[in-house]
Structure formats: C-alpha cells, structure tokens
Design a protein around this motif. Structure first.
Motif, PDB file in Angstrom:
ATOM      1  N   PRO A 171      -3.722 -28.321  49.812  1.00 47.43           N
ATOM      2  CA  PRO A 171      -3.966 -27.253  48.831  1.00 47.43           C
ATOM      3  C   PRO A 171      -5.290 -26.540  49.048  1.00 47.43           C
ATOM      4  O   PRO A 171      -5.378 -25.311  48.901  1.00 47.43           O
ATOM      5  CB  PRO A 171      -3.951 -28.015  47.497  1.00 47.43           C
ATOM      6  N   ALA A 172      -6.335 -27.295  49.410  1.00 51.20           N
ATOM      7  CA  ALA A 172      -7.643 -26.677  49.641  1.00 51.20           C
ATOM      8  C   ALA A 172      -7.599 -25.744  50.854  1.00 51.20           C
ATOM      9  O   ALA A 172      -8.148 -24.631  50.826  1.00 51.20           O
ATOM     10  CB  ALA A 172      -8.695 -27.761  49.842  1.00 51.20           C
ATOM     11  N   ILE A 173      -6.946 -26.193  51.928  1.00 55.70           N
ATOM     12  CA  ILE A 173      -6.812 -25.345  53.120  1.00 55.70           C
ATOM     13  C   ILE A 173      -6.057 -24.066  52.780  1.00 55.70           C
ATOM     14  O   ILE A 173      -6.438 -22.963  53.200  1.00 55.70           O
ATOM     15  CB  ILE A 173      -6.083 -26.114  54.244  1.00 55.70           C
ATOM     16  N   GLY A 174      -4.971 -24.207  52.002  1.00 54.49           N
ATOM     17  CA  GLY A 174      -4.184 -23.036  51.620  1.00 54.49           C
ATOM     18  C   GLY A 174      -4.984 -22.005  50.860  1.00 54.49           C
ATOM     19  O   GLY A 174      -4.908 -20.795  51.136  1.00 54.49           O
ATOM     20  N   LEU A 175      -5.788 -22.462  49.906  1.00 49.78           N
ATOM     21  CA  LEU A 175      -6.600 -21.540  49.107  1.00 49.78           C
ATOM     22  C   LEU A 175      -7.661 -20.847  49.961  1.00 49.78           C
ATOM     23  O   LEU A 175      -7.916 -19.652  49.796  1.00 49.78           O
ATOM     24  CB  LEU A 175      -7.257 -22.302  47.950  1.00 49.78           C
ATOM     25  N   VAL A 176      -8.281 -21.603  50.874  1.00 46.33           N
ATOM     26  CA  VAL A 176      -9.302 -21.015  51.748  1.00 46.33           C
ATOM     27  C   VAL A 176      -8.685 -19.939  52.639  1.00 46.33           C
ATOM     28  O   VAL A 176      -9.253 -18.847  52.801  1.00 46.33           O
ATOM     29  CB  VAL A 176      -9.963 -22.113  52.613  1.00 46.33           C
ATOM     30  N   VAL A 177      -7.531 -20.206  53.223  1.00 47.09           N
ATOM     31  CA  VAL A 177      -6.877 -19.235  54.101  1.00 47.09           C
ATOM     32  C   VAL A 177      -6.484 -17.980  53.330  1.00 47.09           C
ATOM     33  O   VAL A 177      -6.710 -16.851  53.788  1.00 47.09           O
ATOM     34  CB  VAL A 177      -5.631 -19.863  54.768  1.00 47.09           C
ATOM     35  N   VAL A 178      -5.910 -18.164  52.130  1.00 46.48           N
ATOM     36  CA  VAL A 178      -5.469 -17.010  51.333  1.00 46.48           C
ATOM     37  C   VAL A 178      -6.662 -16.164  50.907  1.00 46.48           C
ATOM     38  O   VAL A 178      -6.613 -14.923  50.982  1.00 46.48           O
ATOM     39  CB  VAL A 178      -4.667 -17.497  50.106  1.00 46.48           C
ATOM     40  N   GLU A 179      -7.719 -16.812  50.448  1.00 47.33           N
ATOM     41  CA  GLU A 179      -8.885 -16.066  49.963  1.00 47.33           C
ATOM     42  C   GLU A 179      -9.574 -15.267  51.067  1.00 47.33           C
ATOM     43  O   GLU A 179     -10.139 -14.205  50.824  1.00 47.33           O
ATOM     44  CB  GLU A 179      -9.887 -17.032  49.322  1.00 47.33           C
ATOM     45  N   ASN A 180      -9.530 -15.783  52.291  1.00 46.13           N
ATOM     46  CA  ASN A 180     -10.256 -15.127  53.385  1.00 46.13           C
ATOM     47  C   ASN A 180      -9.386 -14.265  54.287  1.00 46.13           C
ATOM     48  O   ASN A 180      -9.881 -13.308  54.881  1.00 46.13           O
ATOM     49  CB  ASN A 180     -10.959 -16.189  54.240  1.00 46.13           C
ATOM     50  N   PHE A 181      -8.083 -14.605  54.380  1.00 45.00           N
ATOM     51  CA  PHE A 181      -7.246 -13.901  55.345  1.00 45.00           C
ATOM     52  C   PHE A 181      -5.941 -13.357  54.761  1.00 45.00           C
ATOM     53  O   PHE A 181      -5.256 -12.582  55.419  1.00 45.00           O
ATOM     54  CB  PHE A 181      -6.915 -14.823  56.530  1.00 45.00           C
ATOM     55  N   GLY A 182      -5.554 -13.786  53.561  1.00 48.58           N
ATOM     56  CA  GLY A 182      -4.344 -13.279  52.936  1.00 48.58           C
ATOM     57  C   GLY A 182      -3.147 -14.205  53.091  1.00 48.58           C
ATOM     58  O   GLY A 182      -3.181 -15.193  53.838  1.00 48.58           O
ATOM     59  N   PHE A 183      -2.078 -13.884  52.370  1.00 47.48           N
ATOM     60  CA  PHE A 183      -0.887 -14.739  52.325  1.00 47.48           C
ATOM     61  C   PHE A 183      -0.136 -14.769  53.654  1.00 47.48           C
ATOM     62  O   PHE A 183       0.386 -15.811  54.051  1.00 47.48           O
ATOM     63  CB  PHE A 183       0.052 -14.263  51.214  1.00 47.48           C
ATOM     64  N   GLN A 184      -0.061 -13.631  54.335  1.00 45.56           N
ATOM     65  CA  GLN A 184       0.658 -13.604  55.600  1.00 45.56           C
ATOM     66  C   GLN A 184       0.022 -14.542  56.618  1.00 45.56           C
ATOM     67  O   GLN A 184       0.722 -15.237  57.373  1.00 45.56           O
ATOM     68  CB  GLN A 184       0.701 -12.175  56.158  1.00 45.56           C
ATOM     69  N   SER A 185      -1.304 -14.596  56.614  1.00 46.92           N
ATOM     70  CA  SER A 185      -2.009 -15.500  57.524  1.00 46.92           C
ATOM     71  C   SER A 185      -1.687 -16.949  57.204  1.00 46.92           C
ATOM     72  O   SER A 185      -1.591 -17.794  58.107  1.00 46.92           O
ATOM     73  CB  SER A 185      -3.523 -15.265  57.434  1.00 46.92           C
ATOM     74  N   LEU A 186      -1.511 -17.258  55.920  1.00 50.33           N
ATOM     75  CA  LEU A 186      -1.152 -18.621  55.526  1.00 50.33           C
ATOM     76  C   LEU A 186       0.204 -19.006  56.103  1.00 50.33           C
ATOM     77  O   LEU A 186       0.382 -20.130  56.598  1.00 50.33           O
ATOM     78  CB  LEU A 186      -1.130 -18.742  54.000  1.00 50.33           C
ATOM     79  N   PHE A 187       1.163 -18.082  56.045  1.00 50.55           N
ATOM     80  CA  PHE A 187       2.499 -18.370  56.575  1.00 50.55           C
ATOM     81  C   PHE A 187       2.465 -18.543  58.100  1.00 50.55           C
ATOM     82  O   PHE A 187       3.167 -19.393  58.650  1.00 50.55           O
ATOM     83  CB  PHE A 187       3.480 -17.269  56.172  1.00 50.55           C
TER      84      PHE A 187
END
Length: 411
Positions: A171-187
């Motif tokens: 969950p922490a990794i997911g939030l960091v990726v979304v906050e800095n790079f957006g949802f598409q980057s998370l996928f």
C-alpha cells in the motif's frame, strides 16, 4: 540366477532412492525460493492497489459505494475461482494453473492501463480476483508438494512471509507511485512485477504427475464433500475462519473506532504496521519456536494473543495500546495460520492437496468478505466497543475446538 540378482539389485536401488528422498529435509530448495519470489511479486502488485483504487474511483467520478464495489468484487471473484481451480490442480498439475493465473493477471493489468471507466474497472477487478485466486492456490499447493512432510509447518511459516511482507509495503509503494507519477504508472509498475513472476515460473519444476495421482484416485475419495467431512480439514479451517471473521472487524473499522477515541488515521495505522512487522519476524523465527514448543501449545498461545489484542483495542485509548495490540495480533496470526494450514495438508494425499488448499483459502476469503458486512451491522447496534469485545470472545471460543481435537492439532 542372473535375473534374480538383477531383481535384487533393482530393489536395493529403489530402497536407496526412496531413502534419499525421505532424508532430503531441505526447506530452501531452488523451487521453494522461486515460488516465494513469485508469490511476493504478485502480492506486491496486488497490494499496491489497496489504498489507491478508492482514490482512482474518485478520480473517475465515482462515489463511496462504487469504491466499495471495486474493492469487494476482487475477493468475491477470487473465492469463486478457488474451488474449480482446486479440482483442476489435482487433475492437470500445478504449473499449468500457475501459468494460467499469471497470464490472466498480465492481461488484466495491461487492460487497466488502457481502459479508464468505472464499469471497466469493476470488470477488470473481478478478472484480477480470478487470476489471483488461480495463481495463489496453485503456488500454495506446489509449495506443499516441495516441502518435507516433517517440516511442513515450518516451511509454510517461511512461505507466508511472501504474503505478509507485501501487505506491509505494498500500500505504501502504491501511494508513493500514484502521488509522484499517477495511476497509469502504478498499473505499469504492477504489470512489470507480474511479468517478472511469469518469467520466474518457467524455472520451477512440477513434481506432481498423473502417475502419482493415479496411485490415490482408485482407493481414495477425492471429492470436495469427502474432504470437508474430514476432521483434519474442517477443524483447522473452521478455527481459521472464525479468527479471520473476527479480524475483519479490525481491518474494516479500526480507523473509525480510533476517530471516536480522538486518534488520527496515521496513529491507527501504527497498529497495522506493527502487525506486519511482528508477523514477518515471527515467521522468520518460527522454526526455533517449533523446536521448543509443541504445536498444540503454539496454537493456544496464538489464539490467546489474538483475543488479547481485540480486548486491548476495545479498552485502550492510547497509541501504546494500539501498537501492542497490533504486535499481539501479528504474533498470533503468524503462529496460527501456518500450523492450521499444515494440519490440513499433512492429512491429505498429494492428489487432494489442490482441493484442500482451495477449501482452506476459501474460508479466509469468506471470513473477510462476509465479516466486513456483518460487523458493520453489529456495530450499528452495540457500538465499536461492544463489537471488539464480541470479536475477542469469539476467538476465545475456538479454544473449545482446539481442546476437543488436541490430538489432531498436535500431530
């Protein structure tokens, strides 16, 4: 004469071969390590979405009801997949189903990148649940095949680290990726983890064969109903179901209960962090605990720790109480789950392990899915304090099952 000598030689070779297999007590074989890595990568990819998907639903214009549907349909789909997958595992082997599960997950995360509507998100989350239910059941069954029977509890304890650790960091990794790079980057990030797991799966050898299966299928009942009737299956599965059903109240409502006690979500989060840290550490040292204490004692200790944690949540009003409750909850689950899983798998043949694993895992899925809804109803009538006291009482009640079946749980 020569023929008799040759037969005697063959028997000696067979005996030596059998003895070498029986004395091979290694836990960390190449296959076991790869299976842990596959499970870790997949669970990390999945848990990165735990805190981010509700945000994504809001980003797409959805409401809290839609967020709940997107989160909940994953578990329901995984549950629906496990039972048929269990039968397929015992019919066609483990590795093929691992490939299928990972292929479904790769397709799912690929489509998440390109489809950005709430309707498509709901469908893809259901597909993701099917893929994860397929691969997780398959990997867990193959792990049981790889472990020495005498060290099954210890091996499953180590393997469960690959599930506990992602729950802590995902969950922490997911939030960091979304906050800095957006949802598409998370996928994209999650897809890369699944692809790596898929590549690793090629290097695992599946020892389960149709020849091995045929030894059992003639004289053993291998249907789901036959397995559920076995005490060695339904007793540990019921104990874990009750405990996980109670824990659903913690996962679903602890933040809201903390708000009533004027504790922020960040402070309440320490409880979950401590659960994950202590759970992982205990699993690392589980082998030593297993050497010094009988499994029956460890089961009772785990149940008492979990019940104590829920009483602490009910009566505690400070961060120290919450942290201690999280530590006890993590410790208790780290003891209980591998031991109960081992009881299930020790008492079934290799031709039944897929279905036995599916039954055990399905109980957990139902417990968390149904528990979140049921405890919400209970809290509406008796409040969060009464709810947590009730969860602790339920967990303590499982001691009756443990005492009644002490011989089974102490094998």
């Amino acid at each position: 004469m020569m023929q008799n000598n040759q037969q005697s030689l063959d028997k000696v070779k067979g005996a030596v071969s059998t003895q070498s297999r029986d004395t091979d007590q290694r836990l960390f074989t190449k296959d076991f390590i790869i299976l842990m890595m596959i499970n870790f990568l997949v669970m990390t990819a999945v848990t990165t979405q735990m805190g981010t998907l509700p945000l994504y639903v809001t980003h797409l214009g959805g409401n809290s009801i839609m967020s709940g549907l997107v989160v909940g349909i994953w578990g329901l789909a995984a549950l629906c997949a496990r039972i048929p997958v269990g039968k397929l595992l015992d019919t066609y082997g483990r590795k093929k189903l691992i490939f299928i599960g990972l292929a479904i997950l790769m397709a799912d995360f690929s489509m998440l990148i390109f489809y950005s509507t709430i309707a498509s998100l709901i469908v893809l989350r259901a597909l993701q649940g099917i893929g994860n239910g397929t691969q997780s059941t398959s990997v867990a069954t193959m792990v049981a095949d790889k472990l020495p029977k005498q060290k099954l509890s210890i091996g499953l304890g180590y393997f469960s680290i690959s599930q506990t650790l992602p729950a802590a960091i995902g969950p922490a990794i997911g939030l960091v990726v979304v906050e800095n790079f957006g949802f598409q980057s998370l996928f994209y990030f999650s897809l890369s983890l699944i692809c790596l797991a898929f590549v690793l799966s090629f290097f695992v050898k599946d020892n389960y064969t149709h020849v091995e299966k045929s030894k059992h299928v003639v004289d053993e009942n291998t249907g789901f109903l036959d397995l559920i009737r076995l005490k060695s299956v339904w007793v540990p599965s019921l104990i874990v179901f009750v405990v996980c059903f109670a824990n659903a109240a913690v996962t679903a409502f602890l933040v809201q209960f903390g708000e009533q006690k004027n504790l922020s979500a960040t402070i309440v989060g320490f409880n979950f962090t401590m659960q994950a840290i202590i759970g992982a550490l205990v699993r690392v040292w589980f082998a030593k605990l297993y050497l010094y204490f009988r499994s029956y004692v460890l089961v009772i200790a785990g149940i008492l720790m979990i019940a104590s944690a829920y009483f602490m949540i009910a009566f505690g009003a400070t961060v120290e109480w919450l942290v201690l409750a999280g530590a006890l909850n993590g410790f208790g689950f780290a003891l209980l789950i591998p031991l109960m899983n081992a009881v299930v798998l020790k008492n079934v043949s290799s031709a039944q392990r897929g279905r036995a694993t599916a039954i055990f895992s399905s109980g957990t899925d139902v417990a968390y899915g149904l528990g979140a809804f049921m405890w919400g109803v209970v809290a509406n009538f008796i409040g969060f304090f009464g709810m947590y006291c009730l969860t602790a009482t339920m967990v303590i009640a499982t001691l009756l099952l443990v005492i009644a079946h002490n011989r089974l749980l102490n094998e």
